[in-house]
Design a protein around this motif. Structure first.
Motif, PDB file in Angstrom:
ATOM      1  N   TYR A  13      26.217   4.473  18.895  1.00  0.00           N
ATOM      2  CA  TYR A  13      27.080   3.473  19.546  1.00  0.00           C
ATOM      3  C   TYR A  13      27.911   4.199  20.595  1.00  0.00           C
ATOM      4  O   TYR A  13      28.748   5.022  20.228  1.00  0.00           O
ATOM      5  CB  TYR A  13      28.039   2.825  18.544  1.00  0.00           C
ATOM      6  CG  TYR A  13      27.400   1.819  17.615  1.00  0.00           C
ATOM      7  CD1 TYR A  13      26.897   0.608  18.086  1.00  0.00           C
ATOM      8  CD2 TYR A  13      27.340   2.072  16.246  1.00  0.00           C
ATOM      9  CE1 TYR A  13      26.345  -0.323  17.223  1.00  0.00           C
ATOM     10  CE2 TYR A  13      26.791   1.142  15.369  1.00  0.00           C
ATOM     11  CZ  TYR A  13      26.293  -0.050  15.874  1.00  0.00           C
ATOM     12  OH  TYR A  13      25.752  -0.968  15.012  1.00  0.00           O
ATOM     13  N   GLY A  39      30.851   2.343   5.388  1.00  0.00           N
ATOM     14  CA  GLY A  39      30.728   3.070   6.644  1.00  0.00           C
ATOM     15  C   GLY A  39      29.591   4.075   6.694  1.00  0.00           C
ATOM     16  O   GLY A  39      29.438   4.787   7.689  1.00  0.00           O
ATOM     17  N   CYS A  40      28.754   4.135   5.659  1.00  0.00           N
ATOM     18  CA  CYS A  40      27.692   5.156   5.639  1.00  0.00           C
ATOM     19  C   CYS A  40      26.473   4.756   6.453  1.00  0.00           C
ATOM     20  O   CYS A  40      25.554   5.556   6.611  1.00  0.00           O
ATOM     21  CB  CYS A  40      27.299   5.500   4.209  1.00  0.00           C
ATOM     22  SG  CYS A  40      26.359   4.212   3.380  1.00  0.00           S
ATOM     23  N   LYS A  42      24.635   1.585   6.074  1.00  0.00           N
ATOM     24  CA  LYS A  42      23.680   0.700   5.392  1.00  0.00           C
ATOM     25  C   LYS A  42      23.363  -0.533   6.241  1.00  0.00           C
ATOM     26  O   LYS A  42      22.203  -0.842   6.508  1.00  0.00           O
ATOM     27  CB  LYS A  42      24.261   0.228   4.035  1.00  0.00           C
ATOM     28  CG  LYS A  42      24.702   1.326   3.115  1.00  0.00           C
ATOM     29  CD  LYS A  42      25.273   0.789   1.823  1.00  0.00           C
ATOM     30  CE  LYS A  42      26.558  -0.019   1.951  1.00  0.00           C
ATOM     31  NZ  LYS A  42      27.725   0.782   2.372  1.00  0.00           N
ATOM     32  N   SER A  43      24.415  -1.246   6.666  1.00  0.00           N
ATOM     33  CA  SER A  43      24.195  -2.484   7.432  1.00  0.00           C
ATOM     34  C   SER A  43      23.531  -2.175   8.755  1.00  0.00           C
ATOM     35  O   SER A  43      22.642  -2.914   9.200  1.00  0.00           O
ATOM     36  CB  SER A  43      25.529  -3.193   7.694  1.00  0.00           C
ATOM     37  OG  SER A  43      26.086  -3.631   6.490  1.00  0.00           O
TER      38      SER A  43
END
Ligand SMILES: Nc1ncnc2c1ncn2[C@@H]1O[C@H](COP(=O)(O)OP(=O)(O)OP(=O)(O)O)[C@@H](O)[C@H]1O
Ligand SMILES: [Mg+2]
Length: 367
Positions: A13, A39-40, A42-43
């Motif tokens: 990003y 915050g790792c 996944k999404s």
């Protein structure tokens, strides 16, 4: 084969890399759970599979088709979100039918699909209601109905149960598992709840800081975590960690700490590690409680015992850190009243290098 393959998947990003090159092969019909702290990544990973985020680098194939640049609607995947994302002005039947109308399926085909999905999910009595007049669990079922009705090759779930209360969550978890058994659709499911991961997954992928730490069956990760991160992340209560040094103890190596000498498994990697600083991973379930009559016990300071019926949690401390024991109560209430420490079988201790946090090689526990 409706498998999903990620090869070297990267996400950046605005110059900041958040997913650092993920390799994952999801087999057809498999239920894979991505789990890890907030915050790792996944999404982000799931959204790249869905096509909702651009893939910065690497290759994604679904059903043996390279889909990096294929639009979300043409990937043949269906995603279920945490916030349901239902259309508030449409009733349940129309919410479920929405995707089929876009595909211009016939009225009859749509009606029969909606009815079938309504039956599968127990939504038949509510087909005329709007989302606002449904409970959280019912709304979640509608969201799943909308995914199922399209008969996709792959289901993607992003924390679908986290807006539900604990009881409903347990119930819906079982429903998702049943649904997967029945439909056999390849599924990738994201959660930060390790119990959800353990109960739903054929295989779990543990993520941390945009990388995969370990992939394996729930039991394999529980018994054979590759490092302290995975060891502490899976299991409730979490694995206890003890700082120790390996010493030679005749036929088997021993772990020394605070005047204790605890025998370790006689395997080469431990025998050859004399003098090494290590961390002993001890599952709350794997220790045997001991009173003061057991000479080779490891002494702990017991703070509180919670009796939960057939089992009890002993909250104690060791090396100034919490140490938890989970034990049966039946036949040993008297012992529990006098507990002052524990013993543990050598092969039930997981030994990690203190510097790297990696498990010393050759330790394999089988179910
Ligand atoms: N649109 C964005 N722009 C910039 N950074 C982002 C964006 N979306 C996510 N990130 C960052 O990427 C990292 C991974 O986020 P992601 O949402 O994938 O985490 P997660 O594992 O799903 O966490 P959670 O369990 O909290 O949902 C985070 O550091 C997040 O701040
Ligand atoms: Mg997320």
């Amino acid at each position: 084969m409706a498998g999903v393959s990620l090869q070297g998947i990267v996400k950046t990003y605005g110059g900041l890399q958040v997913v650092h090159g993920i390799d994952l092969e999801v087999q057809e019909k498999e239920f894979v759970v991505l789990v890890g702290p907030s915050g790792c990544g996944k999404s982000t990973t799931l959204r790249m599979i869905a096509g909702l985020e651009e893939i910065t680098d690497g290759d994604l194939t679904i059903d043996d088709r390279h889909v990096n640049r294929v639009a979300p609607k043409d990937r043949d995947v269906a995603m279920v979100f945490q916030n349901y994302a239902l259309y508030p002005h449409l009733n349940v039947a129309d919410n479920i039918a929405f995707g089929l109308r876009i595909r211009k399926e016939s009225k009859e085909a749509i009606a029969s699909s909606v009815q079938e999905v309504g039956d599968i999910l127990g939504l038949t009595p509510y087909l005329e209601r709007r989302p606002a007049d449904l409970s959280g669990g019912q709304r979640q079922r509608v969201a799943m109905g909308r995914a199922i009705v399209r008969r996709p090759k792959v289901f993607l779930f992003d924390e679908p149960l986290s807006n539900l209360d604990a009881k409903l969550r347990t119930q819906m978890r079982a429903e998702i598992k049943r649904l997967h058994k029945r439909l056999g659709v390849t599924s990738i499911y994201v959660t930060h709840d390790q119990i959800e991961a353990m109960t739903l997954a054929d295989r779990i992928v543990v993520m941390h800081d945009g990388r995969i730490e370990q992939i394996g069956t729930p039991m394999d990760l529980f018994l054979n975590p590759v490092n302290t991160f995975v060891a502490e992340f899976l299991g409730a209560p979490p694995m206890n960690m003890i700082k120790a040094t390996i010493a030679s103890g005749g036929s088997s190596p021993v772990a020394e700490f605070d005047g204790n000498k605890v025998p370790l498994a006689p395997i080469p990697s431990l025998q050859n590690a004399v003098g090494r600083d290590v961390i002993l991973g001890v599952r709350p379930e794997f220790v045997t409680v001991a009173d003061h009559t057991v000479p080779d016990r490891v002494a702990v300071d017991v703070d509180l015992i919670e009796t939960l019926g057939s089992e009890a949690l002993v909250h104690a401390s060791l090396q100034g850190a919490p140490f938890v024991i989970r034990t049966e109560t039946v036949g040993q209430m008297r012992l529990l009243d006098n507990i002052s420490g524990f013993t543990i079988e050598p092969h039930l201790i997981r030994v990690f290098d203190a510097q790297t946090g990696m498990a010393l090689p050759g330790q394999v526990m089988v179910q």
